[in-house]
Design a protein around this motif. Structure first.
Motif: not given
Length: 129
Positions: A112-123
């Motif tokens: 969950a943390l990895a998908s949230g951080i990647l979502g921040f970076a590439f949204q």
């Protein structure tokens, strides 16, 4: 963005090579882990900057022949709503609880943390300007 992308790519390569050499010559797992995390963080920033450069092209401040008027106007898009902050917070909480409770909860939290951080970076990368 190309200069910044090259800078962080070089930093990531340095941390990656240093982590490999350090792991081979040392028995210290803490130093190896710190170097691996540094590699991953700088690689994430480098990947974001390369994608941003592909999407946006050269910025006016990167060119010698640019005019001041070229840099005016809206340069980026910020979404109205995003679920990534909540996902990152839940992932951080589950990861912290997983350290105490068990590996299964840690892995769920890390996902969950990895998908949230990647979502921040590439949204914002697929929004048409």
């Amino acid at each position: 963005m190309k200069a910044e992308a090259w800078l962080f790519t070089g930093t990531a390569l340095f941390f990656g090579a240093t982590a490999v050499v350090y792991r081979l010559l040392s028995a210290d797992p803490a130093g190896s882990s710190a170097l691996c995390v540094s590699f991953l963080m700088s690689a994430l920033v480098a990947a974001f900057l390369w994608r941003r450069h592909q999407r946006g092209g050269e910025r006016p401040e990167d060119r010698d022949d640019a005019e001041v008027a070229e840099a005016s106007g809206r340069r980026t898009f910020f979404p109205d709503r995003s679920y990534h902050p909540v996902l990152t917070a839940v992932g951080a909480a589950l990861t912290a609880l997983g350290v105490v409770q068990g590996l299964w909860l840690f892995l769920i939290g890390f996902g969950a943390l990895a998908s949230g951080i990647l979502g921040f970076a590439f949204q914002n990368l697929d929004h048409p300007e």
